[in-house]
Design an enzyme around this catalytic site. Structure first.
Site, PDB file in Angstrom:
ATOM      1  N   SER A  78      27.151  61.440  -5.357  1.00 36.93           N
ATOM      2  CA  SER A  78      26.465  62.502  -4.624  1.00 36.93           C
ATOM      3  C   SER A  78      26.928  62.565  -3.173  1.00 36.93           C
ATOM      4  O   SER A  78      27.379  61.567  -2.599  1.00 36.93           O
ATOM      5  CB  SER A  78      24.949  62.272  -4.645  1.00 36.93           C
ATOM      6  OG  SER A  78      24.458  62.274  -5.961  1.00 36.93           O
TER       7      SER A  78
HETATM    8  N1  SAH Z   1      23.244  58.392  -8.139  1.00 38.12           N
HETATM    9  C1  SAH Z   1      24.626  58.664  -8.445  1.00 38.12           C
HETATM   10  C2  SAH Z   1      24.836  60.123  -8.798  1.00 38.12           C
HETATM   11  C3  SAH Z   1      25.713  60.251  -9.983  1.00 38.12           C
HETATM   12  S1  SAH Z   1      25.815  61.877 -10.687  1.00 38.12           S
HETATM   13  C4  SAH Z   1      25.530  58.224  -7.318  1.00 38.12           C
HETATM   14  O1  SAH Z   1      25.033  57.953  -6.222  1.00 38.12           O
HETATM   15  O2  SAH Z   1      26.740  58.110  -7.533  1.00 38.12           O
HETATM   16  C5  SAH Z   1      24.547  61.816 -11.919  1.00 38.12           C
HETATM   17  C6  SAH Z   1      24.675  60.752 -12.974  1.00 38.12           C
HETATM   18  O3  SAH Z   1      23.625  60.981 -13.928  1.00 38.12           O
HETATM   19  C7  SAH Z   1      25.976  60.755 -13.774  1.00 38.12           C
HETATM   20  O4  SAH Z   1      26.556  59.479 -13.685  1.00 38.12           O
HETATM   21  C8  SAH Z   1      25.540  61.074 -15.195  1.00 38.12           C
HETATM   22  O5  SAH Z   1      26.303  60.426 -16.192  1.00 38.12           O
HETATM   23  C9  SAH Z   1      24.092  60.586 -15.200  1.00 38.12           C
HETATM   24  N2  SAH Z   1      23.228  61.183 -16.226  1.00 38.12           N
HETATM   25  C10 SAH Z   1      23.222  62.454 -16.717  1.00 38.12           C
HETATM   26  N3  SAH Z   1      22.262  62.602 -17.639  1.00 38.12           N
HETATM   27  C11 SAH Z   1      21.631  61.393 -17.752  1.00 38.12           C
HETATM   28  C12 SAH Z   1      20.558  60.896 -18.555  1.00 38.12           C
HETATM   29  N4  SAH Z   1      19.928  61.676 -19.428  1.00 38.12           N
HETATM   30  N5  SAH Z   1      20.193  59.609 -18.391  1.00 38.12           N
HETATM   31  C13 SAH Z   1      20.815  58.789 -17.496  1.00 38.12           C
HETATM   32  N6  SAH Z   1      21.836  59.211 -16.720  1.00 38.12           N
HETATM   33  C14 SAH Z   1      22.253  60.479 -16.849  1.00 38.12           C
END
Ligand code: SAH
Length: 213
Positions: A64
């Site tokens: 993010s």
């Molecule tokens: N907090 C992270 C943001 C990553 S983007 C950071 O700081 O890097 C969002 C993430 O949510 C992705 O890695 C994606 O694979 C995950 N995601 C999407 N749907 C999900 C679900 N149902 N359960 C758990 N993770 C999920």
């Protein structure tokens, strides 16, 4: 695991930018200032660690934007010792920010490769979640519930009911809701059956996906 003076200088500049953009929680700004974002990025992209943008981390997912991390963290209103559930571990950066703030963090990721990568990274750095789980965060993590705060870091087309039920009374859920664009939304569980709802600005997240595991 390197953190040069140049990195530290660029980080300080980024913190100033975030503060100019309206982030005013000193603890949140401090936490971001203490965490080398380059450690959470792909090797070819590390030079962009202090640009206020989201970058690819593999599997079509992104780390993010620092502003978004700061904004969501600020809305969570955590204090040291809070039990926090994060849905979407991704790079582990947001996880580390919450740990730096003194929270006990439980985090869920549904992409196996990203889960494995984050698990390995947490072994090497000082920020350690209480638990990192491979699974579907839509369902929450009932075994460790209830939580003082829950943060969803992917765009959710709907409000996951299980997450609402896993909040303590007084607990906060910060979740971007929408499909193409998301509205940052905060729910507070005011009593057993009552929740308050506030909406904030528009954001763009990768989607929260169901039923992979
Ligand atoms: N907090 C992270 C943001 C990553 S983007 C950071 O700081 O890097 C969002 C993430 O949510 C992705 O890695 C994606 O694979 C995950 N995601 C999407 N749907 C999900 C679900 N149902 N359960 C758990 N993770 C999920």
């Amino acid at each position: 695991m390197e953190d040069t003076n140049k990195n530290k200088g660029l980080r300080k500049q980024l913190i100033n930018i975030l503060s100019e953009k309206g982030i005013n929680d000193k603890n949140v700004l401090n936490a971001l200032n203490n965490i080398p974002r380059q450690w959470f990025m792909e090797s070819g992209l590390k030079t962009y660690a202090y640009t206020d943008k989201a970058y690819p981390i593999g599997e079509g997912q992104t780390i993010s934007q620092p502003y978004t991390v700061a904004y969501q963290t600020q809305l969570l209103k955590t204090k040291a010792g809070d039990k926090v559930l994060e849905v979407g571990t991704g790079s582990g950066y947001q996880t580390s920010v919450l740990i730096e703030l003194g929270c006990k963090v439980f985090t869920i990721e549904r992409q196996r490769l990203l889960f494995k990568k984050a698990e390995l990274l947490f072994k090497k750095i000082k920020w350690k979640p209480k638990k990192i789980v491979f699974g579907d965060g839509y369902k929450g993590l009932k075994i460790n519930a209830p939580y003082d705060a829950i943060i969803v870091t992917a765009g959710s087309p709907e409000l996951p009911n299980n997450l609402m039920l896993q909040l303590k009374i007084g607990g906060r859920l910060v979740i971007p809701i929408g499909t193409k664009e998301q509205t940052m939304t905060r729910y507070v569980r005011v009593s057993d059956k009552e929740y308050s709802k506030e909406t904030f600005g528009s954001f763009r997240f990768v989607p929260l996906l169901k039923d992979k595991v």
